[in-house]
Design a protein around this motif. Structure first.
Motif, PDB file in Angstrom:
ATOM      1  N   ALA A 153       0.922  -1.201   0.174  1.00 20.62           N
ATOM      2  CA  ALA A 153      -0.121   0.069  -0.129  1.00 20.62           C
ATOM      3  C   ALA A 153       0.899   1.274   0.057  1.00 20.62           C
ATOM      4  O   ALA A 153       0.502   2.310   0.249  1.00 20.62           O
ATOM      5  N   GLU A 154       2.125   1.070  -0.157  1.00 20.49           N
ATOM      6  CA  GLU A 154       3.207   2.068  -0.118  1.00 20.49           C
ATOM      7  C   GLU A 154       3.287   2.854   0.972  1.00 20.49           C
ATOM      8  O   GLU A 154       3.595   4.106   1.080  1.00 20.49           O
ATOM      9  N   GLY A 155       3.211   2.228   2.130  1.00 18.45           N
ATOM     10  CA  GLY A 155       3.244   2.580   3.450  1.00 18.45           C
ATOM     11  C   GLY A 155       4.451   2.054   4.283  1.00 18.45           C
ATOM     12  O   GLY A 155       4.817   0.959   3.562  1.00 18.45           O
ATOM     13  N   ALA A 156       4.808   2.589   5.224  1.00 24.29           N
ATOM     14  CA  ALA A 156       5.850   1.940   6.230  1.00 24.29           C
ATOM     15  C   ALA A 156       5.941   2.511   7.411  1.00 24.29           C
ATOM     16  O   ALA A 156       5.250   3.413   7.777  1.00 24.29           O
ATOM     17  N   ILE A 157       6.473   1.733   8.269  1.00 25.35           N
ATOM     18  CA  ILE A 157       6.759   2.243   9.785  1.00 25.35           C
ATOM     19  C   ILE A 157       8.053   1.861  10.108  1.00 25.35           C
ATOM     20  O   ILE A 157       8.816   1.371   9.362  1.00 25.35           O
ATOM     21  N   THR A 158       8.490   2.646  11.057  1.00 23.68           N
ATOM     22  CA  THR A 158      10.126   2.347  11.541  1.00 23.68           C
ATOM     23  C   THR A 158      10.164   1.370  12.267  1.00 23.68           C
ATOM     24  O   THR A 158       9.406   1.074  13.453  1.00 23.68           O
ATOM     25  N   LEU A 159      11.140   0.232  12.171  1.00 21.50           N
ATOM     26  CA  LEU A 159      11.285  -0.735  12.894  1.00 21.50           C
ATOM     27  C   LEU A 159      12.517  -0.531  13.636  1.00 21.50           C
ATOM     28  O   LEU A 159      13.685  -0.138  12.994  1.00 21.50           O
ATOM     29  N   ARG A 160      12.659  -0.970  14.932  1.00 15.31           N
ATOM     30  CA  ARG A 160      13.886  -0.755  15.538  1.00 15.31           C
ATOM     31  C   ARG A 160      14.883  -1.879  15.593  1.00 15.31           C
ATOM     32  O   ARG A 160      14.647  -2.855  15.412  1.00 15.31           O
ATOM     33  N   PRO A 161      16.133  -1.426  15.611  1.00 16.62           N
ATOM     34  CA  PRO A 161      17.135  -2.473  15.621  1.00 16.62           C
ATOM     35  C   PRO A 161      16.912  -3.898  16.233  1.00 16.62           C
ATOM     36  O   PRO A 161      17.357  -4.514  15.590  1.00 16.62           O
ATOM     37  N   PRO A 162      16.355  -3.895  17.477  1.00  8.05           N
ATOM     38  CA  PRO A 162      16.393  -5.119  18.087  1.00  8.05           C
ATOM     39  C   PRO A 162      15.507  -6.150  17.410  1.00  8.05           C
ATOM     40  O   PRO A 162      15.803  -7.378  17.448  1.00  8.05           O
ATOM     41  N   HIS A 163      14.544  -5.554  16.325  1.00 11.48           N
ATOM     42  CA  HIS A 163      13.678  -6.484  15.676  1.00 11.48           C
ATOM     43  C   HIS A 163      13.537  -6.535  14.271  1.00 11.48           C
ATOM     44  O   HIS A 163      13.262  -7.252  13.483  1.00 11.48           O
ATOM     45  N   ALA A 164      14.344  -5.294  13.755  1.00 14.01           N
ATOM     46  CA  ALA A 164      14.283  -4.951  12.157  1.00 14.01           C
ATOM     47  C   ALA A 164      14.801  -6.064  11.257  1.00 14.01           C
ATOM     48  O   ALA A 164      14.183  -6.659  10.389  1.00 14.01           O
ATOM     49  N   ALA A 165      15.992  -6.617  11.479  1.00 16.35           N
ATOM     50  CA  ALA A 165      16.520  -7.608  10.747  1.00 16.35           C
ATOM     51  C   ALA A 165      15.735  -8.838  10.706  1.00 16.35           C
ATOM     52  O   ALA A 165      15.327  -9.334   9.367  1.00 16.35           O
ATOM     53  N   ALA A 166      15.187  -9.209  11.823  1.00 16.66           N
ATOM     54  CA  ALA A 166      14.375 -10.433  11.596  1.00 16.66           C
ATOM     55  C   ALA A 166      13.029 -10.284  11.134  1.00 16.66           C
ATOM     56  O   ALA A 166      12.716 -10.905  10.310  1.00 16.66           O
ATOM     57  N   LEU A 167      12.503  -9.141  11.431  1.00 14.48           N
ATOM     58  CA  LEU A 167      11.142  -8.906  10.806  1.00 14.48           C
ATOM     59  C   LEU A 167      11.125  -8.455   9.259  1.00 14.48           C
ATOM     60  O   LEU A 167      10.274  -9.065   8.453  1.00 14.48           O
ATOM     61  N   LEU A 168      12.194  -7.987   8.656  1.00  6.58           N
ATOM     62  CA  LEU A 168      12.269  -7.753   7.450  1.00  6.58           C
ATOM     63  C   LEU A 168      12.472  -8.941   6.700  1.00  6.58           C
ATOM     64  O   LEU A 168      12.003  -9.116   5.351  1.00  6.58           O
ATOM     65  N   GLU A 169      13.511  -9.813   7.114  1.00  4.20           N
ATOM     66  CA  GLU A 169      13.493 -11.115   6.699  1.00  4.20           C
ATOM     67  C   GLU A 169      12.453 -12.192   6.633  1.00  4.20           C
ATOM     68  O   GLU A 169      12.006 -12.528   5.487  1.00  4.20           O
ATOM     69  N   GLU A 170      11.610 -12.139   7.633  1.00  3.95           N
ATOM     70  CA  GLU A 170      10.285 -12.694   7.700  1.00  3.95           C
ATOM     71  C   GLU A 170       9.432 -12.421   6.580  1.00  3.95           C
ATOM     72  O   GLU A 170       8.669 -12.906   5.873  1.00  3.95           O
ATOM     73  N   LYS A 171       9.325 -10.952   6.678  1.00  6.45           N
ATOM     74  CA  LYS A 171       8.383 -10.298   5.666  1.00  6.45           C
ATOM     75  C   LYS A 171       8.792 -10.643   4.164  1.00  6.45           C
ATOM     76  O   LYS A 171       8.000 -10.862   3.317  1.00  6.45           O
ATOM     77  N   ALA A 172      10.003 -10.456   3.942  1.00  5.08           N
ATOM     78  CA  ALA A 172      10.614 -11.024   2.429  1.00  5.08           C
ATOM     79  C   ALA A 172      10.257 -12.494   2.204  1.00  5.08           C
ATOM     80  O   ALA A 172       9.815 -12.585   1.018  1.00  5.08           O
ATOM     81  N   VAL A 173      10.228 -13.262   3.030  1.00  3.29           N
ATOM     82  CA  VAL A 173       9.974 -14.756   2.790  1.00  3.29           C
ATOM     83  C   VAL A 173       8.307 -14.840   2.786  1.00  3.29           C
ATOM     84  O   VAL A 173       7.792 -15.583   1.558  1.00  3.29           O
ATOM     85  N   LEU A 174       7.588 -13.902   3.462  1.00  2.00           N
ATOM     86  CA  LEU A 174       5.927 -14.104   3.265  1.00  2.00           C
ATOM     87  C   LEU A 174       5.656 -13.449   2.148  1.00  2.00           C
ATOM     88  O   LEU A 174       4.711 -13.979   1.691  1.00  2.00           O
ATOM     89  N   ALA A 175       6.351 -12.341   1.856  1.00  2.00           N
ATOM     90  CA  ALA A 175       6.030 -11.422   0.485  1.00  2.00           C
ATOM     91  C   ALA A 175       5.752 -12.356  -0.755  1.00  2.00           C
ATOM     92  O   ALA A 175       4.955 -12.441  -1.605  1.00  2.00           O
ATOM     93  N   ARG A 176       6.788 -13.371  -0.717  1.00  2.00           N
ATOM     94  CA  ARG A 176       6.857 -14.266  -1.922  1.00  2.00           C
ATOM     95  C   ARG A 176       5.826 -15.092  -1.802  1.00  2.00           C
ATOM     96  O   ARG A 176       5.173 -15.531  -2.971  1.00  2.00           O
ATOM     97  N   ALA A 177       5.363 -15.758  -0.605  1.00  2.00           N
ATOM     98  CA  ALA A 177       4.331 -16.623  -0.599  1.00  2.00           C
ATOM     99  C   ALA A 177       2.920 -15.906  -0.819  1.00  2.00           C
ATOM    100  O   ALA A 177       1.991 -16.432  -1.251  1.00  2.00           O
ATOM    101  N   MET A 178       2.874 -14.602  -0.536  1.00  2.00           N
ATOM    102  CA  MET A 178       1.580 -13.701  -0.723  1.00  2.00           C
ATOM    103  C   MET A 178       1.653 -13.256  -2.035  1.00  2.00           C
ATOM    104  O   MET A 178       0.924 -12.136  -2.229  1.00  2.00           O
ATOM    105  N   ALA A 179       2.259 -13.765  -3.107  1.00  2.00           N
ATOM    106  CA  ALA A 179       2.555 -13.159  -4.505  1.00  2.00           C
ATOM    107  C   ALA A 179       1.018 -13.167  -5.246  1.00  2.00           C
ATOM    108  O   ALA A 179       0.024 -13.968  -4.663  1.00  2.00           O
TER     109      ALA A 179
END
Length: 118
Positions: free
Chosen positions: A92-118
């Motif tokens: 939807a072209e939105g974004a939120i700021t993810l803080r360092p303790p969670h950012a890397a893991a959430l972005l990785e999970e998001k990338a994997v799930l995005a491919r499944a949600m194609a």
């Protein structure tokens, strides 16, 4: 049969019927818990319209719960809904700021799930 999530006539996620229904139901429940709108509104096509401003605020609040709790159960319950919501928010072209303790893991999970949600 599908359950589309749409913004201005564009399909952001053409979810399977059961996946889409479950996501929409979980989002409704979380929005009730957070005492705010989810930004998702059922439509005549059998899916949901995404209102980007409200949806972004909902995802921010969901991330707030996820990132601030020391309760492992609450953290894990919010995680699946949050990652799915991050994919939808990105589309939807939105974004939120993810803080360092969670950012890397959430972005990785998001990338994997995005491919499944194609």
């Amino acid at each position: 049969m599908s359950y589309p999530f749409e913004l201005g006539g564009e399909t952001l996620w053409d979810a399977g019927y059961h996946s889409g229904q479950l996501y929409a139901s979980l989002a409704r429940g979380a929005a009730e818990f957070l005492e705010m709108p989810s930004g998702l509104t059922p439509n005549r096509q059998g899916g949901c319209d995404v209102e980007p401003v409200s949806f972004q605020a909902f995802v921010e609040a969901l991330y707030g719960i996820y990132s601030s709790t020391g309760n492992e159960v609450l953290h894990r319950l919010a995680q699946g809904l949050l990652v799915t919501s991050l994919v939808l928010l990105d589309r939807a072209e939105g974004a939120i700021t993810l803080r360092p303790p969670h950012a890397a893991a959430l972005l990785e999970e998001k990338a994997v799930l995005a491919r499944a949600m194609a």
